[in-house]
Scaffold this motif. Structure first.
Motif, PDB file in Angstrom:
ATOM      1  N   PRO A   1       0.821  -1.216   0.000  1.00 35.69           N
ATOM      2  CA  PRO A   1       0.000   0.000   0.000  1.00 35.69           C
ATOM      3  C   PRO A   1       0.856   1.267   0.000  1.00 35.69           C
ATOM      4  CG  PRO A   1       0.095  -0.905   2.205  1.00 35.69           C
ATOM      5  CD  PRO A   1       0.866  -1.859   1.329  1.00 35.69           C
TER       6      PRO A   1
ATOM      7  N   PHE B   1      -3.426   4.303  -5.166  1.00 34.11           N
ATOM      8  CA  PHE B   1      -2.222   3.611  -4.697  1.00 34.11           C
ATOM      9  C   PHE B   1      -1.242   3.444  -5.853  1.00 34.11           C
ATOM     10  CE2 PHE B   1      -5.514   2.486  -1.703  1.00 34.11           C
ATOM     11  CZ  PHE B   1      -4.867   2.548  -0.476  1.00 34.11           C
TER      12      PHE B   1
ATOM     13  N   TYR C   1      -4.835   1.293   6.817  1.00 34.44           N
ATOM     14  CA  TYR C   1      -4.398   0.646   5.579  1.00 34.44           C
ATOM     15  C   TYR C   1      -2.885   0.475   5.521  1.00 34.44           C
ATOM     16  CZ  TYR C   1      -9.004   0.761   3.340  1.00 34.44           C
ATOM     17  OH  TYR C   1     -10.325   0.539   3.012  1.00 34.44           O
TER      18      TYR C   1
ATOM     19  N   VAL D   1      -0.609   2.597   5.043  1.00 32.41           N
ATOM     20  CA  VAL D   1      -0.118   3.281   3.847  1.00 32.41           C
ATOM     21  C   VAL D   1       1.292   3.810   4.079  1.00 32.41           C
ATOM     22  CG1 VAL D   1      -0.461   5.268   2.325  1.00 32.41           C
ATOM     23  CG2 VAL D   1      -2.447   3.931   3.108  1.00 32.41           C
TER      24      VAL D   1
END
Length: 611
Positions: A175, A196, A605, A607
């Motif tokens: 991610p 992404f 997530y 990220v």
């Protein structure tokens, strides 16, 4: 909503990796509450989450033999206009079962004619077809992109799915979000593609093939500039004919599975009125309608909201004989951390209008609790019938940038709604102003004009083109509730026709969306025909800004909060210190909302920002 996943890899034997395919499909459990199935071959694997509507026997993935090989198809959404395809298949000697679902139709039609039949399908749909004869996967979406379909590369192939979360669940996908992805997520240039790093999507009206030689992609439809030759009365009649047909094509066989989201604006009211009329003519009973409201919240007019939805929605429901419910939300529910996480998961990236979008998210959850399967909404009226605020304000039309961005800038949001709390390093990496300038120039450069068009009509055509091509249909909150969203105004024939109606004709009655109003005037109370556009409601309870204040203070107190990397901590602290400002300043609330959403996204997530 139903969902699809897939994995293509010509260097692996995917039959050894069935658990991965099952795991990918399970990420879409909310989209397809009625079942799950996967098909796994040597170099291709497909999976489906199923939503059963009207008792259709929707076997997916659906397999047909093609000589010594197989064709496997998955369809999400609900294609319309299939009767002629069924007729042509019968003429070719292929007879489908009476209760066959869309995947069966697509698989058989593809075997007969290849992908060239797909543009004949109406409605909102996405398909994935594995052709064992050519070892290619065919991915395609409907004319207007009503059903999403994303893909990315793996080490030796591709993985694709109805939502970004499918791709993120693959063991070879990380991610990562770079500056371009973050800019797309939070800017107001709008098209939300992959976001992404390395993610892409199949475009609206696109057929894409992937095989051993890579991608082959083509568009099969798009709006075009044409002379409008009908007079006013013929135009109104034509709009009514197309929209009524679209509503009827999208009706469920069982009215008990259908719900209409009714705001009391002309868009949703038109859809509800035509649906109720169709049900009455076929003696199938009354329509079920929902309206969003808030407990302990007084309506307050603002730049986007002129009137309160509730009384107008109730008038429409009474007029058309609908079984109507006002769903009154508690502000505390919108602030609930579990709801905030659910809202994020419905989109896989932050929303800039958290309070408004979450109200919709909670309302459709209520619809699912009633056992509904399909929801009608009036999305599209503002786009196609010149109803949005930026159609009706000359300064926005002539702003030289996206008019919705100009509206935000007019109210102090230089880089767009919700972007006021990025720190200087983030702003330098995102470079909003250069981005807006370049993307706008590219977009308006695509517009085609008629030779005889006057200057003002050319300006309005630019706005119409931008609205048509940059505002998509986000069904995430409906999918998260296991509901299928159908938007009858989003019909390609209607979109093409409305795009070429002159601005003067659209506004002949002295009110936005005049053509649409005239087309359904016989079905509407006069009050709704005269009601100006008003955006979806938000809570005006003092509990909401107080809740935002508590939440952002908690983030500021956490030295490990991931959003600190991109947030103006000093600026956020100043906003958080003033409850009065959060209460009175919609832009300040939007800035805080986005930072809270970004913090949750980066954390939940996992990220990794690569700005």
């Amino acid at each position: 909503m139903s969902g699809l996943v897939g994995w293509i890899d010509f260097e692996r034997d995917l039959r050894r990796h069935r658990p991965v395919v099952t795991a990918l499909a399970s990420t879409l459990a909310q989209r397809g509450p009625d079942g799950e199935a996967v098909w796994v071959g040597e170099h291709a694997a497909l999976g489906a989450r199923l939503l059963s509507v009207d008792g259709v026997k929707d076997v997916q993935p659906f397999t047909v033999r093609a000589g010594e090989q197989e064709i496997i198809a998955i369809v999400t959404g609900w294609p319309t206009g299939t009767a002629s395809v069924v007729t042509d298949l019968a003429a070719a000697g292929v007879r489908l079962d009476g209760d066959a679902g869309p995947a069966s139709l697509v698989a058989h039609a593809y075997r007969e004619w290849g992908a060239e039949f797909l543009p004949r399908l109406g409605g909102a749909w996405a398909v994935a077809i594995w052709d064992g004869r050519t070892e290619e996967v065919v991915l395609a979406r409907d004319h207007l992109g009503g059903q999403p379909l994303y893909w990315t590369r793996t080490a030796t192939g591709i993985v694709f799915g109805s939502e970004r979360k499918v791709l993120l669940a693959h063991p070879e996908v990380d991610p990562v979000v770079d500056a371009a992805g973050l800019r797309e997520a939070v800017s107001q240039a709008l098209p939300h593609g992959g976001i992404f790093q390395g993610f892409d999507r199949v475009g609206a009206a696109e057929i894409a093939r992937y095989g051993r030689d890579g991608w082959k992609r083509k568009k099969y439809w798009g709006i075009s500039t044409q002379p409008h030759t009908d007079d006013y009365e013929a135009t109104v009649t034509r709009v009514r004919e197309i929209l009524a047909r679209s509503v009827e094509d999208n009706l469920t066989d069982d009215p008990a599975q259908l719900l209409v989201m009714l705001s009391g604006g002309i868009d949703s009211s038109a859809v509800a009125g035509l649906a109720a009329d169709a049900l009455a003519r076929s003696q199938q009973g009354s329509l079920r309608t929902f309206t969003i409201g808030f407990q302990r919240s007084e309506f307050q007019a603002d730049v986007m909201r002129s009137t309160h939805d509730t009384p107008f929605a109730e008038q429409v429901a009474t007029h058309i004989g609908a079984d109507h419910t006002l769903v009154e939300l508690d502000t505390g529910d919108i602030l609930d951390p579990i709801v905030r996480t659910g809202m994020l998961k419905s989109k896989d990236f932050p929303t800039r209008q958290y309070d408004m979008d979450t109200a919709q998210y909670l309302t459709v959850q209520r619809a699912a609790q009633e056992g509904r399967k399909v929801v009608f909404a009036g999305y599209g009226g503002d786009k196609y019938f010149q109803g949005a605020t930026w159609y009706t304000h000359k300064d926005l039309v002539l702003s030289g940038t996206f008019p919705w961005l100009a509206l935000a800038q007019k109210h102090g949001a230089k880089n767009g709604f919700g972007t006021g709390l990025f720190n200087q390093d983030a702003l330098a990496a995102l470079d909003f102003q250069t981005y807006y300038r370049d993307v706008y120039a590219t977009a308006v450069g695509e517009v085609e004009y008629l030779p005889q068009e006057e200057e003002w009509q050319r300006h309005m055509r630019r706005v119409a083109y931008l609205m048509n091509t940059r505002f998509g249909i986000d069904a995430g909150s409906y999918s998260a509730a296991g509901l299928q969203l159908r938007t009858p105004i989003n019909h390609p024939e209607l979109v093409q026709y409305a795009y070429n109606i002159p601005n003067e004709m659209h506004n002949r009655r002295g009110i936005e969306k005049g053509i649409l109003r005239a087309a359904v005037a016989d079905l509407m109370p006069q009050s709704v025909l005269e009601r100006h556009r008003s955006a979806s409601p938000v809570s005006n309870s003092p509990d909401y800004p107080a809740g935002l204040q508590r939440a952002i203070k908690a983030v500021l107190a956490d030295p490990k909060a991931p959003v600190r990397e991109i947030m103006d901590v000093e600026g956020a602290t100043a906003v958080a210190s003033s409850l009065e400002r959060l209460t009175k300043d919609r832009m300040a609330r939007a800035d805080i909302e986005l930072m809270l959403q970004l913090n949750l996204w980066l954390d939940h997530y996992r990220v990794r920002l690569a700005l």
